[in-house]
Design an enzyme around this catalytic site. Structure first.
Site, PDB file in Angstrom:
ATOM      1  N   HIS A 229      21.288  31.429  46.204  1.00  0.00           N
ATOM      2  CA  HIS A 229      20.326  32.143  47.053  1.00  0.00           C
ATOM      3  C   HIS A 229      19.997  33.516  46.461  1.00  0.00           C
ATOM      4  O   HIS A 229      18.820  33.871  46.303  1.00  0.00           O
ATOM      5  CB  HIS A 229      20.927  32.287  48.452  1.00  0.00           C
ATOM      6  CG  HIS A 229      20.110  33.105  49.402  1.00  0.00           C
ATOM      7  ND1 HIS A 229      19.296  32.539  50.354  1.00  0.00           N
ATOM      8  CD2 HIS A 229      19.998  34.455  49.560  1.00  0.00           C
ATOM      9  CE1 HIS A 229      18.704  33.502  51.056  1.00  0.00           C
ATOM     10  NE2 HIS A 229      19.124  34.679  50.598  1.00  0.00           N
ATOM     11  N   GLU A 230      21.032  34.279  46.113  1.00  0.00           N
ATOM     12  CA  GLU A 230      20.805  35.632  45.607  1.00  0.00           C
ATOM     13  C   GLU A 230      20.098  35.617  44.260  1.00  0.00           C
ATOM     14  O   GLU A 230      19.214  36.440  43.997  1.00  0.00           O
ATOM     15  CB  GLU A 230      22.133  36.394  45.514  1.00  0.00           C
ATOM     16  CG  GLU A 230      22.856  36.588  46.841  1.00  0.00           C
ATOM     17  CD  GLU A 230      22.011  37.289  47.896  1.00  0.00           C
ATOM     18  OE1 GLU A 230      21.039  37.994  47.528  1.00  0.00           O
ATOM     19  OE2 GLU A 230      22.303  37.120  49.091  1.00  0.00           O
ATOM     20  N   HIS A 233      16.476  35.419  44.491  1.00  0.00           N
ATOM     21  CA  HIS A 233      15.821  36.725  44.628  1.00  0.00           C
ATOM     22  C   HIS A 233      15.614  37.362  43.256  1.00  0.00           C
ATOM     23  O   HIS A 233      14.540  37.901  42.973  1.00  0.00           O
ATOM     24  CB  HIS A 233      16.666  37.660  45.496  1.00  0.00           C
ATOM     25  CG  HIS A 233      16.695  37.303  46.947  1.00  0.00           C
ATOM     26  ND1 HIS A 233      15.562  37.039  47.674  1.00  0.00           N
ATOM     27  CD2 HIS A 233      17.738  37.184  47.826  1.00  0.00           C
ATOM     28  CE1 HIS A 233      15.889  36.776  48.929  1.00  0.00           C
ATOM     29  NE2 HIS A 233      17.206  36.848  49.045  1.00  0.00           N
TER      30      HIS A 233
END
Length: 318
Positions: A229-230, A233
């Protein structure tokens, strides 16, 4: 008659409610503290959106073979307290890397691990004095991914994660008290170019709670999904619920094939539709939602195209 039994029962009830609130919070990936995009980054999203989605099917092997593979030099930094140096095993690190490769395989993006550092530092384990820590640990240029796995990752009182205020409100936590979070990461910065000095991007990278690595101790979030998820980004993706609104004025995540979503997902529901008047159900299985790890399984084709476009526009050659 003594009021002690009644008071005792009340204390137990309050304690039980607090435990339930902690349990509720633990089912929500509301601890991603990645901030909103800058106006210059929004302008880049609009530019790429106007160009339209590339003709790319991430499942089609011929489509994958026809595009340039992206290989990202990567460093893992394991940061523990002085009393917990054995908490993160080599197996956990290997499993996290394996999951990372698999999650981005359909995007023809791979991660070339250049090395692993280990630090035993109580201050760094809490992500205090981040600038000093990254000045010492960060490796490579702006195109190099640095992931910092902290055993006690904390948010500062000014951090922007959505769930912090919810936690404090429900549990009566002081605004000055640091709150644990799952992670945060930097989005690409359009102002960085090939001649930018390292000091301008020293904080670039992802900070992740080590308990979320495969084999970690955080139930429902210990399969490695937080790092995926990170890093999404870092590759330029926003949350699928960006803007948290069903309004037509909400640009959301600037991705055409993710349905508009007004609320992050908690846990792994069978189905969810936070904007019932608009087409599509919430992307509960998308890595950029807040679902639990067992729910995560994919990026959309347009997210794949966006990550690749952002790489060549924002990081390649820098």
């Amino acid at each position: 008659m003594s009021h002690f039994p009644t008071l005792h029962i009340l204390i137990l009830v309050i304690a039980n409610l607090q435990i339930q609130c902690f349990a509720f919070v633990s089912q929500s990936r509301g601890f991603c503290a990645t901030g909103p995009p800058t106006e210059s980054l929004k302008a880049e999203y609009r530019r790429l959106s106007a160009l339209g989605s590339q003709s790319y099917n991430p499942v089609d092997s011929e489509s994958r073979a026809a595009i340039t593979p992206i290989v990202i030099d990567t460093w893992f930094h394991i940061i523990t307290g002085e009393a917990g140096t054995e908490l993160i095993s080599d197996e956990m690190i290997a499993d996290q890397l394996s999951y990372l490769q698999n999650a981005y395989w359909n995007a023809t993006i791979s991660y070339r691990l250049q090395g692993v550092t280990r630090s035993a530092n109580d201050t760094w384990a809490r992500n205090e004095d981040e600038m000093a820590m990254k000045t010492v640990l960060r490796r490579g240029s702006y195109r190099t991914l640095n992931v910092y796995f902290h055993t006690d990752l904390q948010a500062s009182p000014n951090a922007g994660a959505r769930a912090f205020d919810i936690v404090r409100r429900e549990l009566g936590v002081s605004q000055q008290q640091p709150t644990s979070m799952l992670g945060f990461c930097t989005l690409p910065d359009p102002s960085i170019n090939a001649s930018s000095p390292p000091s301008t991007y020293i904080k670039d990278g992802c900070n992740v709670l080590a308990e979320t690595m495969p084999g970690g101790s955080l139930a429902h979030y210990n399969r490695g999904g937080t790092a995926i998820h990170e890093i999404g980004h870092w590759n330029g993706l926003l949350h699928t619920f960006e803007g948290e609104s069903c309004s037509s004025d909400n640009e959301g995540d600037f991705i055409a094939d993710t349905p508009q979503q007004s609320k992050p997902t908690e846990g792994c529901p069978a189905q969810k539709d936070s904007c019932p008047e608009l087409p599509g159900f919430d992307a509960i299985h998308n890595f950029m939602d807040y679902s639990s790890d067992e729910c995560y399984d994919s990026f959309t084709p347009d997210q794949v195209s966006r990550m690749r476009s952002m790489w060549f526009a924002m990081r390649d050659g820098k």
